[in-house]
Every structure is written in structure tokens, then in C-alpha cells.
Scaffold this active site. Structure first.
Site, PDB file in Angstrom:
ATOM      1  N   GLY A   7       0.869  -1.228   0.091  1.00  0.00           N
ATOM      2  CA  GLY A   7       0.020  -0.043  -0.012  1.00  0.00           C
ATOM      3  C   GLY A   7       0.693   1.116  -0.093  1.00  0.00           C
ATOM      4  CB  SER A   8      -0.075   4.805   0.853  1.00  0.00           C
ATOM      5  OG  SER A   8      -1.417   4.691   0.102  1.00  0.00           O
ATOM      6  CB  VAL A   9       4.264   2.345   3.383  1.00  0.00           C
ATOM      7  CG1 VAL A   9       5.822   2.128   3.874  1.00  0.00           C
ATOM      8  CG2 VAL A   9       3.501   2.719   4.848  1.00  0.00           C
ATOM      9  CG  MET A  10       5.806   1.243  -3.155  1.00  0.00           C
ATOM     10  SD  MET A  10       7.382   0.552  -3.163  1.00  0.00           S
ATOM     11  CE  MET A  10       6.947  -1.043  -2.919  1.00  0.00           C
ATOM     12  CE  LYS A  11       0.090   6.154  -2.376  1.00  0.00           C
ATOM     13  NZ  LYS A  11      -1.139   6.798  -1.740  1.00  0.00           N
TER      14      LYS A  11
END
Length: 653
Positions: A257-261
Site C-alpha cells: 500500500g501507500s508506504v511504498m510511496k
């Protein structure tokens, strides 16, 4: 056969986590084992059953069934699982009864100092074979990975014998001595590990996620300081392992999810494809015939790319991926280590998967969907941002020492420069905005007086017919770097499918994040105080008094010149600050937490750092008004400390 003793697993300060031990099995002799046997037999079965029932997990009537077998020819009986795996203490208590006909056999076993302590990392063992040929074999975690070193090598004695098995007078026995197992030194800090376990258990109990992980890593060395998962299991008994046999930190691959951002923004800035002042239409975007959405499907209108990371906009990340181009983004994903094992010293590590089959899948990877990762891969990738562009391999071991003294070091290992220092600093500034900005998604992680940067995440969970739906069917996560300007700590938490959805997931995870960071910083402050001492003669290594009786601990520390403060009315110390092995100032204050009701000590004359220690060991909210030393307290010495609510105030002058 001469059995080798299995080696130990210890923490970063050399405190024992796992060590060799023995367990005992009880048996009863009912008939002479051979002609002329003078061995005592069970005489009074009623009395024997009555006495054994006090020490074995078995009712008297059940014991009598064993003592009265159906066959009169039965010479001896054992008592099943209830009569095996007995501790030395139980064995000694039964032996003192001097019951005729009751005997014991001993088996090699494993003793773990804590029941739950990074259980899936430390691992499990099993006993293979029986009698003198029995050996302990690691089947999980470090026990398995380092089994050869820990196991050592059995020895033996050989000689020539006659047809009756007696040694010939002309022969000389030859003995090959056993070689005991070596020692595995982990990077785990017992104080922080035990505290993390308690925080995890509290969150697990209250919000009931189906799975959860938390890992605290030294952002400058890659050393794992504390790590745990839920469900977990008892190291000593194995209870609970069937609920979760996998080590989720290395074996579970999931969409992050968004931690990959964090990595998406890093790649865009580093490759020169980030224009923060460029505007885009948020809410949704069409890629390869598929419409991709922001978590807020209505979007925030036309906004600058500088807000994409702060708001956690999926569409904004897709725009960055498109401007980089698929080839550049794929190049950075590989550089960050995705799709390949980290090489951490734990068995059965997964490499995850990296799908780039079409324009849609390569776009969704920019916000952590369509890519499967492990916790260790995420920690490794994020270390490049925390460590000013140089990526570090996560490590759980500092060294091993074989029985003959051979030392193998597992020191800091860099995986090369992934991004520029300026890029890393820019991304960390963006992470601070996630916490501090009114449009950020990480306000739950704001900590007074602490420089915190985070990225939050909400990942969909793939089912048999697409992604699951429903408010709780997500993997929620947070990655934090503290202090953000020059990180020492990288903390990554994942929480899957909370069943008791009474708070926002960020608030649930903050109940682990903030206390753990607070304690880590408090321990650092205590270490810094000791390091600032002017001469070696003013410092010493703190001794271990945890698990000792309260009176013994108090006497030991007082005799060593420390000021001792005791919290609670119990007869046993369950926690201490400073922790064992930590460098401390002579004459400094040591706080002991006992197993009894939590009571307030007299804090008169305490410094601010001492009050901070008290806050950490009790987990309560304390506030010190004024400067100087404490002179008054809102709860009287000896009074019970409330379980919930309110801030306890101390006045200083």
C-alpha cells in the site's frame, strides 16, 4: 555417547534468551525388573497417587489408573505427557517426598528466559531420537538457521570388549570428547523487545487484528533492535504456534500500500522527474483502459504534486510514475531490492513478486498495489531514505562464537548508494509534513518535542474473486523515521483486518509507535548521560536484577552504590531501568517494577531524567512542572497509580 550441550542465543547485551537445559520424565516401578532386583517398588499406591497429584497436571484417580495396569506382568509405567517435560524444580519437589518406586529419567531440552520474546525470530527446537542418542534440532527461526553451530558435536568412548560386553584388560578406552555448541549474539535489546511485546499484546487484545507486525531498526547500522508479530507463541511450551507458524517478517509477501510511496517519491526526485509545482486533477485517472482512484474517490480538485505525498494521493503517484516512465521506475524498484531476498539470517525468506506485465500494473506499483513485498524488504528499501541514500541490509545477528572461540561477525552491510543525500533529505521533509500538515494523514503520530516523519498506508487484500471489501479488510501500516533530520530509528508497523474497529487504524498503531519511540529515546538519553561522565571510574555496567526477589534486588543495587526506587508491592522484579549491561553513572537512580499492585514511589529530589525513567517503566503519563528537582507529586508515595486516565504531575523547584 557423550552428548554435546546446545549453545545459547543472547541479546545485544549478552543476556540469555535461549540456553541448554534438562527436563525430566517420571516413571513408577511396579514389579522387579530382573531376578534379584533390589530396586524399591511402589508400596502404597493410594498415597503415591495422592502425593503425585499435587505436582503433576493429573488427577489422583487418573494416576491410580496408571499405577494399576490391566496386566499383572507390567513392570513399570510412565504417566504420558503429564509425566514428561518436568522442570528441575518439580523433579526436586517430588524427589523430596521419597516415594518408593518413583524414579526419573532426564532429557536434554531448551530453556527460554521469556515466554514470548520475538518468538518467530528465536524459533523452536525438537528432540530427535531417544536416550543417549537424543539430540535437539532447530526447526524454526535462529534455532534452525544456526542449528549446526548451536548443536555442537557429540563425542563417544570406544574400547574392545569380549562376547559378554566387558572391556578387555588388554585394550584401552578411547574417548572423543563432545564439542559443545556455540553462541549466537542477536541485535535485540531486551528492554525494548519486552516492551514491544507488551504493547503488541495490548493492541491485539483490544482491537483484535488477524495479523500484526512491528519492527524497530537502527537506521544507521541496519540492526533490528526489536521485532514481533501477532499471533505469536510461547517459546517454552509452543502454545499458539499452530495459529501462526510462519515468520511474517520474512515469509509473508503482501501488497504494502501507500508506504511504498516513500520509494516512489524518492525515485521521482532522484531521477529528475519531480516538479512539485505541477498541477494535476486528483480523484481518478485512466491507465490502460482501467480507472485508478484516490482513497478519496472525489479527490481534492486540481492540486499541486507537492501535496500528493502529504495527502497520500494514488493518482499523484501514478502521475510521477508516468513522468519517470516504466523503465526508470522498474530500475529503481530493483535498486531498492524488491523481487529479491535481503539475505537476513532467518530461514525460508521470500523474495516477493514484482509484476510489470502492463501499463496498469506498473502504474499501481507506484502506490503499493500489484507488488508483493516482505517486511524485511520494506525496511531495507526505506533505510536508503533514513541513511542519506545508502541502503542497509537488515540484520538480526551481530556475531556468532563457536565453542573453540572462532568469531564470525555480522556487521553493518551496505547495499550501495540508491539515491542522493539531497533526495533522502527531501523525502524525509515530506514525511514530516505527513505528520505536521493539516492535510497530512499522519497526525496520530505527532509527539511533543520529538522530530517525527512518517508515511501511512492502507493496502487492499486480494481474495479469490478480487480485492476484499469492507472497512476492516485492509492491511494498515505506518513507517516512521526518528528524528527525521538525522534518523537513528526506523519503525515499521503493519496491522491487518482489525475486528474490533473502535478507532481509526492510525490511532491503533500509534499505541505501539509512540510509546516504543519514547522509550527508545529515553534509553538513549540515559546512555548519553553515562557517556558524558568525565572518567571511567564514575561509570559502571548495570547488573541484572530482573526476575530476582525484590529484597535481593534492592540489596544488590544499594550495596553497589545506586539509589533504588521500587514501583509496586510485589516480591519479584519484572523490569528495571536502566537495563542490565547499560553503562550507568555510579550513584545514579535505578527504578524497579515489581509484580505487585503498581504503587507510586517518593520522587522528592528526583531529576527530570529520573521522572522520565519512571514514566517509561510504568507506561503512565507524567508531567514535571518547573525546573530543577522534584519537590511535590500529585499522587502520594505509596498510593496506587491509576490504571487509566489523567496525567500525574510533579512539581520541581
Amino acid at each position: 555417547m557423550l552428548q554435546a550441550q546446545r549453545g545459547s542465543i543472547v541479546d545485544a547485551n549478552g543476556n540469555t534468551i535461549a540456553t541448554a537445559s534438562k527436563t525430566y520424565s517420571i516413571y513408577a516401578v511396579l514389579q522387579p525388573l530382573y531376578s534379584g532386583d533390589k530396586e524399591k517398588l511402589v508400596k502404597d499406591k493410594e498415597k503415591t497417587a495422592t502425593m503425585l497429584a499435587k505436582y503433576l497436571p493429573m488427577a489422583k484417580d487418573k494416576i491410580l489408573v496408571y499405577l494399576n495396569p490391566t496386566s499383572s506382568k507390567t513392570k513399570q509405567v510412565e504417566f504420558g505427557s503429564a509425566g514428561s517435560g518436568l522442570s528441575l524444580a518439580i523433579k526436586q519437589q517430588i524427589s523430596r517426598l521419597k516415594l518408593p518406586g518413583i524414579h526419573f529419567t532426564s532429557e536434554s531440552s531448551r530453556l527460554y528466559e521469556d515466554n514470548v520474546f520475538a518468538s518467530h525470530i528465536i524459533g523452536q527446537t525438537t528432540v530427535e531420537g531417544s536416550g543417549t542418542s537424543a539430540k535437539i534440532v532447530g526447526t524454526m527461526g535462529l534455532e534452525k538457521y544456526f542449528n549446526k553451530l548451536l548443536a555442537g558435536k557429540n563425542g563417544h568412548t570406544s574400547s574392545q570388549v569380549d562376547n559378554y560386553g566387558y572391556q578387555l584388560s588388554t585394550s584401552k578406552a578411547k574417548t572423543v570428547p563432545a564439542k559443545n555448541g556455540g553462541t549466537v549474539y542477536t541485535t535485540l535489546n531486551s528492554n525494548l523487545q519486552n516492551y514491544l511485546e507488551s504493547l503488541m499484546s495490548k493492541v491485539q487484545s483490544e482491537y483484535k487484528p488477524t495479523e500484526m507486525t512491528a519492527t524497530l531498526m537502527n537506521a544507521k547500522t541496519g540492526a533490528i533492535i526489536a521485532a514481533s508479530q501477532r499471533p505469536t507463541f510461547s517459546l517454552q511450551t509452543g502454545d499458539g504456534v499452530s495459529d501462526m507458524w510462519r515468520n511474517a517478517l520474512v515469509q509473508d509477501a503482501y501488497e504494502p500500500g501507500s508506504v511504498m510511496k516513500i520509494m516512489t517519491l524518492s525515485a521521482a526526485i532522484n531521477s529528475g522527474h519531480y516538479n512539485p509545482n505541477e498541477y494535476y486533477q486528483s480523484g481518478s485517472i485512466k491507465v490502460g483502459g482501467t480507472t485508478l482512484y484516490d482513497w478519496n474517490r472525489n479527490g481534492w480538485g486540481t492540486i499541486p504534486l507537492s501535496q500528493a505525498f502529504t495527502r497520500s494521493s494514488n493518482v499523484g503517484m501514478v502521475k510521477l510514475e508516468q513522468e519517470m516512465g516504466g523503465a526508470t521506475w522498474h530500475h529503481y524498484l530493483k535498486k531498492f531490492g524488491f523481487g529479491q531476498k535481503t539475505g537476513v539470517t532467518l530461514p525460508d525468506e521470500s523474495s516477493g513478486t514484482l509484476s510489470f506485465s502492463n501499463a496498469t500494473t506498473q502504474a499501481t506499483t507506484a502506490y503499493g498495489q500489484g507488488i508483493d513485498v516482505t517486511v524485511m524488504q520494506m525496511l531495507q528499501a526505506m533505510s536508503a531514505v533514513a541513511n542519506n541514500g545508502v541502503m542497509l541490509r537488515p540484520r538480526i545477528i551481530s556475531k556468532t562464537v563457536s565453542a573453540n572461540g572462532t568469531v564470525t561477525k555480522y556487521g553493518k552491510q551496505t547495499e550501495g548508494r540508491i539515491i542522493k543525500t539531497s533526495t533522502a533529505k527531501a523525502v524525509r521533509k515530506a514525511m514530516v509534513k505527513v505528520v505536521q500538515s493539516s492535510i497530512g494523514t499522519g497526525s496520530a503520530y505527532k509527539m511533543n518535542g520529538v522530530d517525527v516523519g512518517v508515511k501511512t498506508g492502507t493496502a487492499q487484500i486480494a481474495g479469490s474473486n478480487g480485492y476484499l471489501t469492507g472497512a476492516s479488510n485492509y492491511i494498515f501500516s505506518v513507517a516512521g523515521m526518528v528524528p527525521s533530520k538525522n534518523p537513528k530509528y526506523l519503525l515499521y508497523i503493519t496491522l491487518k483486518q482489525p475486528q474490533n474497529y473502535t478507532k481509526a487504524p492510525e490511532e491503533m498503531m500509534a499505541e505501539i509507535f509512540k510509546p516504543l519511540i519514547t522509550r527508545a529515546l529515553a534509553l538513549d538519553a540515559a546512555s548519553d548521560d553515562a557517556a558524558n561522565a568525565t572518567t571511567d571510574s564514575t561509570t559502571t555496567k548495570m547488573v541484572s536484577v530482573t526476575n530476582k526477589s525484590t529484597t535481593t534486588a534492592q540489596s544488590t543495587l544499594s550495596n553497589a552504590g545506586y539509589h533504588v526506587a521500587t514501583v509496586g508491592t510485589g516480591n519479584k522484579v519484572v523490569q528495571q531501568l536502566p537495563v542490565a549491561g547499560q553503562t550507568t553513572l555510579n550513584g545514579s537512580r535505578v527504578i524497579l517494577l515489581t509484580n505487585g499492585a503498581m504503587t507510586m514511589p517518593d520522587v522528592s529530589g528526583w531529576s527530570k531524567s529520573d521522572v522520565l525513567k519512571l514514566a517509561q517503566i510504568t507506561g503512565k503519563k507524567f508531567k514535571l512542572k518547573g525546573s530543577g528537582y522534584a519537590s511535590a507529586q500529585s499522587i502520594n508515595a505509596g498510593a496506587l497509580i491509576p490504571d487509566t486516565g489523567g496525567t500525574i504531575t510533579f512539581t520541581a523547584q
